[in-house]
Design a protein around this motif. Structure first.
Motif, PDB file in Angstrom:
ATOM      1  N   LEU A   8       0.873  -1.169   0.000  1.00 41.10           N
ATOM      2  CA  LEU A   8       0.000   0.000   0.000  1.00 41.10           C
ATOM      3  C   LEU A   8       0.909   1.216   0.000  1.00 41.10           C
ATOM      4  O   LEU A   8       1.719   1.403   0.918  1.00 41.10           O
ATOM      5  CB  LEU A   8      -0.899   0.001   1.239  1.00 41.10           C
ATOM      6  CG  LEU A   8      -1.897   1.155   1.349  1.00 41.10           C
ATOM      7  CD1 LEU A   8      -2.931   1.098   0.231  1.00 41.10           C
ATOM      8  CD2 LEU A   8      -2.596   1.146   2.716  1.00 41.10           C
ATOM      9  N   VAL A   9       0.795   2.055  -1.025  1.00 42.54           N
ATOM     10  CA  VAL A   9       1.726   3.181  -1.181  1.00 42.54           C
ATOM     11  C   VAL A   9       0.968   4.454  -1.540  1.00 42.54           C
ATOM     12  O   VAL A   9      -0.116   4.408  -2.125  1.00 42.54           O
ATOM     13  CB  VAL A   9       2.779   2.895  -2.279  1.00 42.54           C
ATOM     14  CG1 VAL A   9       3.661   1.717  -1.906  1.00 42.54           C
ATOM     15  CG2 VAL A   9       2.109   2.656  -3.630  1.00 42.54           C
ATOM     16  N   ARG A 111      12.651   5.430   2.041  1.00 47.62           N
ATOM     17  CA  ARG A 111      11.477   4.559   2.100  1.00 47.62           C
ATOM     18  C   ARG A 111      11.368   3.918   3.470  1.00 47.62           C
ATOM     19  O   ARG A 111      12.373   3.533   4.065  1.00 47.62           O
ATOM     20  CB  ARG A 111      11.568   3.482   1.018  1.00 47.62           C
ATOM     21  CG  ARG A 111      11.750   4.023  -0.393  1.00 47.62           C
ATOM     22  CD  ARG A 111      12.155   2.908  -1.351  1.00 47.62           C
ATOM     23  NE  ARG A 111      12.582   3.434  -2.642  1.00 47.62           N
ATOM     24  CZ  ARG A 111      13.809   3.819  -2.931  1.00 47.62           C
ATOM     25  NH1 ARG A 111      14.753   3.757  -1.995  1.00 47.62           N
ATOM     26  NH2 ARG A 111      14.112   4.267  -4.127  1.00 47.62           N
ATOM     27  N   GLY A 112      10.148   3.798   3.943  1.00 49.24           N
ATOM     28  CA  GLY A 112       9.893   3.119   5.205  1.00 49.24           C
ATOM     29  C   GLY A 112       8.902   2.003   4.980  1.00 49.24           C
ATOM     30  O   GLY A 112       7.763   2.253   4.582  1.00 49.24           O
ATOM     31  N   THR A 118      -0.483  -4.521   7.672  1.00 52.78           N
ATOM     32  CA  THR A 118      -0.417  -4.920   6.275  1.00 52.78           C
ATOM     33  C   THR A 118       0.896  -4.406   5.699  1.00 52.78           C
ATOM     34  O   THR A 118       1.572  -3.579   6.326  1.00 52.78           O
ATOM     35  CB  THR A 118      -1.607  -4.334   5.487  1.00 52.78           C
ATOM     36  OG1 THR A 118      -1.589  -4.828   4.146  1.00 52.78           O
ATOM     37  CG2 THR A 118      -1.553  -2.814   5.450  1.00 52.78           C
ATOM     38  N   THR A 119       1.275  -4.903   4.548  1.00 54.41           N
ATOM     39  CA  THR A 119       2.534  -4.481   3.945  1.00 54.41           C
ATOM     40  C   THR A 119       2.331  -3.145   3.234  1.00 54.41           C
ATOM     41  O   THR A 119       1.494  -3.028   2.333  1.00 54.41           O
ATOM     42  CB  THR A 119       3.035  -5.530   2.941  1.00 54.41           C
ATOM     43  OG1 THR A 119       3.097  -6.801   3.590  1.00 54.41           O
ATOM     44  CG2 THR A 119       4.417  -5.169   2.437  1.00 54.41           C
ATOM     45  N   GLU A 120       3.086  -2.133   3.646  1.00 51.55           N
ATOM     46  CA  GLU A 120       2.948  -0.805   3.061  1.00 51.55           C
ATOM     47  C   GLU A 120       4.312  -0.130   3.018  1.00 51.55           C
ATOM     48  O   GLU A 120       5.253  -0.547   3.706  1.00 51.55           O
ATOM     49  CB  GLU A 120       1.961   0.044   3.851  1.00 51.55           C
ATOM     50  CG  GLU A 120       2.361   0.280   5.296  1.00 51.55           C
ATOM     51  CD  GLU A 120       1.281   1.004   6.095  1.00 51.55           C
ATOM     52  OE1 GLU A 120       1.611   2.052   6.698  1.00 51.55           O
ATOM     53  OE2 GLU A 120       0.134   0.529   6.114  1.00 51.55           O
ATOM     54  N   PHE A 143      -3.967   6.624  -2.017  1.00 53.23           N
ATOM     55  CA  PHE A 143      -3.228   5.418  -1.644  1.00 53.23           C
ATOM     56  C   PHE A 143      -3.793   4.222  -2.393  1.00 53.23           C
ATOM     57  O   PHE A 143      -5.004   4.091  -2.545  1.00 53.23           O
ATOM     58  CB  PHE A 143      -3.316   5.179  -0.129  1.00 53.23           C
ATOM     59  CG  PHE A 143      -2.770   6.321   0.687  1.00 53.23           C
ATOM     60  CD1 PHE A 143      -1.452   6.320   1.097  1.00 53.23           C
ATOM     61  CD2 PHE A 143      -3.577   7.407   1.010  1.00 53.23           C
ATOM     62  CE1 PHE A 143      -0.948   7.387   1.832  1.00 53.23           C
ATOM     63  CE2 PHE A 143      -3.074   8.474   1.744  1.00 53.23           C
ATOM     64  CZ  PHE A 143      -1.755   8.457   2.152  1.00 53.23           C
ATOM     65  N   ALA A 144      -2.908   3.359  -2.879  1.00 54.60           N
ATOM     66  CA  ALA A 144      -3.332   2.176  -3.624  1.00 54.60           C
ATOM     67  C   ALA A 144      -2.280   1.089  -3.458  1.00 54.60           C
ATOM     68  O   ALA A 144      -1.125   1.357  -3.098  1.00 54.60           O
ATOM     69  CB  ALA A 144      -3.521   2.506  -5.102  1.00 54.60           C
ATOM     70  N   ARG A 145      -2.667  -0.148  -3.748  1.00 51.69           N
ATOM     71  CA  ARG A 145      -1.736  -1.267  -3.677  1.00 51.69           C
ATOM     72  C   ARG A 145      -1.021  -1.417  -5.019  1.00 51.69           C
ATOM     73  O   ARG A 145      -1.654  -1.464  -6.067  1.00 51.69           O
ATOM     74  CB  ARG A 145      -2.456  -2.562  -3.303  1.00 51.69           C
ATOM     75  CG  ARG A 145      -3.164  -2.501  -1.957  1.00 51.69           C
ATOM     76  CD  ARG A 145      -3.296  -3.881  -1.331  1.00 51.69           C
ATOM     77  NE  ARG A 145      -2.028  -4.346  -0.804  1.00 51.69           N
ATOM     78  CZ  ARG A 145      -1.555  -4.058   0.413  1.00 51.69           C
ATOM     79  NH1 ARG A 145      -2.257  -3.313   1.233  1.00 51.69           N
ATOM     80  NH2 ARG A 145      -0.391  -4.532   0.813  1.00 51.69           N
TER      81      ARG A 145
END
Length: 390
Positions: A8-9, A111-112, A118-120, A143-145
């Motif tokens: 998710l970014v 980047r963090g 969840t993976t983000e 935000f979207a995957r």
């Protein structure tokens, strides 16, 4: 090879790229770079040119209490630069051997990556390249995957536990949408956010799934408090006094903002004319940067997502985290208005904001800020409203 994963970014993430030697304030400037045990022995035994080997042998040293995650560091030169940095600003490791050989922290920053709940992934506001993307973006961040092959950190563990009824990500994005409500000025959005956090936390503590769902669907009925956004001389004097004392104390703890804090403090002073000086500087700032509120919105939203606000991994109450977010906004206003009082260039504005986020996102600032404000007598809702309306 790093395995592709769904993250998710934020929408700006796909546009980010390191400025390399063109960066005004490099991430390796003034920060000790810690490397893992695996990184250390990889660098110790790799084949490279003699000049790079000499640099590495002179610059790597073990920390006092080495462990698997923090085993060694690169030494800093007399000027605060990493010993591996070339005269043109590039990293000598990256220049000679490519990005695959970089230490974990150098490869990932800014980047963090988060893996709970969840993976983000997003980027720290301490990076000027990130802020340059944000200042040019006019639409709200979405935000979207998306799929990326990134070097994953070691398995994440959370020390603090939060009751979210399994809806943490939804709740965080709901708080972010409140900060993106452009029908309200930013100080009022923060006020609405505080009330929303209070209501949501109450529902979660009762494990009231219906009320949680209702809040996520419909929000809260919210009315502007009386005198919200008031900026008369007495009001400004209180807010400035709190910010001046906070900055003075932070100056002694942070190399990141010391010079900026001293510059802002010197400009405003502590005399009777401080409110008038602030009004004049604020007018100048807002005329030079008419879209300042959009930029600040993006920085706050990015910080909220990057830090997983308000579910940072520490045993703090959610309203304490909210107070700390108000402190971030107020410090942004105080430092940018004060330090830009006689300046007009965008690069300086970005450098001020990046310096503050070096402090905010890479220390325990949130825990310190809420307690510091409380010690200064700024703890109730009315007091907080005064500092965020600067």
């Amino acid at each position: 090879m790093n395995e592709p994963r769904d993250f998710l970014v934020p929408d700006y993430f796909k546009h980010f790229s390191c400025k390399m030697g063109d960066c005004r304030s490099a991430c390796c400037q003034g920060w000790p770079i810690t490397i893992t045990m695996k990184n250390y022995f990889t660098l110790l035994g790799m084949e490279c040119g003699q000049e790079l080997r000499d640099r590495l042998d002179r610059s790597m040293y073990l920390v006092d209490r080495p462990n698997e995650d923090e085993y060694a560091r690169f030494s800093m030169r007399w000027d605060g630069e990493c010993a591996l940095r070339l005269p043109d600003g590039r990293c000598s490791l990256h220049a000679e051997l490519g990005p695959e050989i970089l230490s974990d922290v150098c490869d990932l920053y800014p980047r963090g990556i988060r893996t709970i709940p969840t993976t983000e992934c997003s980027c720290a506001g301490s990076c000027e390249a990130v802020l340059e993307l944000l200042i040019r973006q006019k639409e709200p961040i979405t935000f979207a995957r998306e799929t990326y092959a990134l070097r994953m950190p070691r398995a994440e563990k959370r020390l603090a536990k939060f009751e979210t009824l399994g809806r943490e990500t939804e709740i965080r994005l709901w708080f972010i949408r409140i900060m993106q409500d452009r029908t309200l000025p930013l100080p009022l959005r923060l006020g609405k956010l505080g009330d929303s956090i209070y209501r949501m936390d109450a529902a979660l503590q009762k494990k009231d799934a219906e009320e949680t769902e209702r809040l996520l669907e419909n929000g809260i009925v919210w009315e502007n408090p009386a005198n919200a956004g008031e900026t008369d001389a007495e009001h400004l004097r209180y807010g400035l006094a709190i910010m001046e004392e906070m900055v003075a104390q932070l100056d002694g703890r942070s190399d990141s903002i010391r010079e900026l804090g001293e510059e802002a403090l010197a400009y405003f002073g502590n005399g009777e004319d401080a409110p008038e000086k602030y009004r004049a500087a604020r007018g100048h700032f807002e005329s030079v940067f008419p879209d300042w509120e959009i930029f600040f919105e993006h920085m706050l939203v990015n910080h909220m997502f990057f830090s997983q606000f308000p579910y940072q991994d520490r045993p703090e109450k959610l309203m304490e985290e909210f107070t700390a977010l108000c402190a971030v906004y107020s410090l942004l206003r105080f430092l940018t208005v004060g330090c830009m009082a006689e300046k007009t260039d965008e690069a300086t504005l970005i450098d001020i904001c990046a310096a503050l986020f070096r402090l905010v996102e890479h220390t325990e600032f949130d825990r310190l800020a809420s307690r510091l404000l409380r010690n200064l007598g700024c703890s109730g809702p009315e007091d907080v409203r005064k500092i965020i309306s600067l």
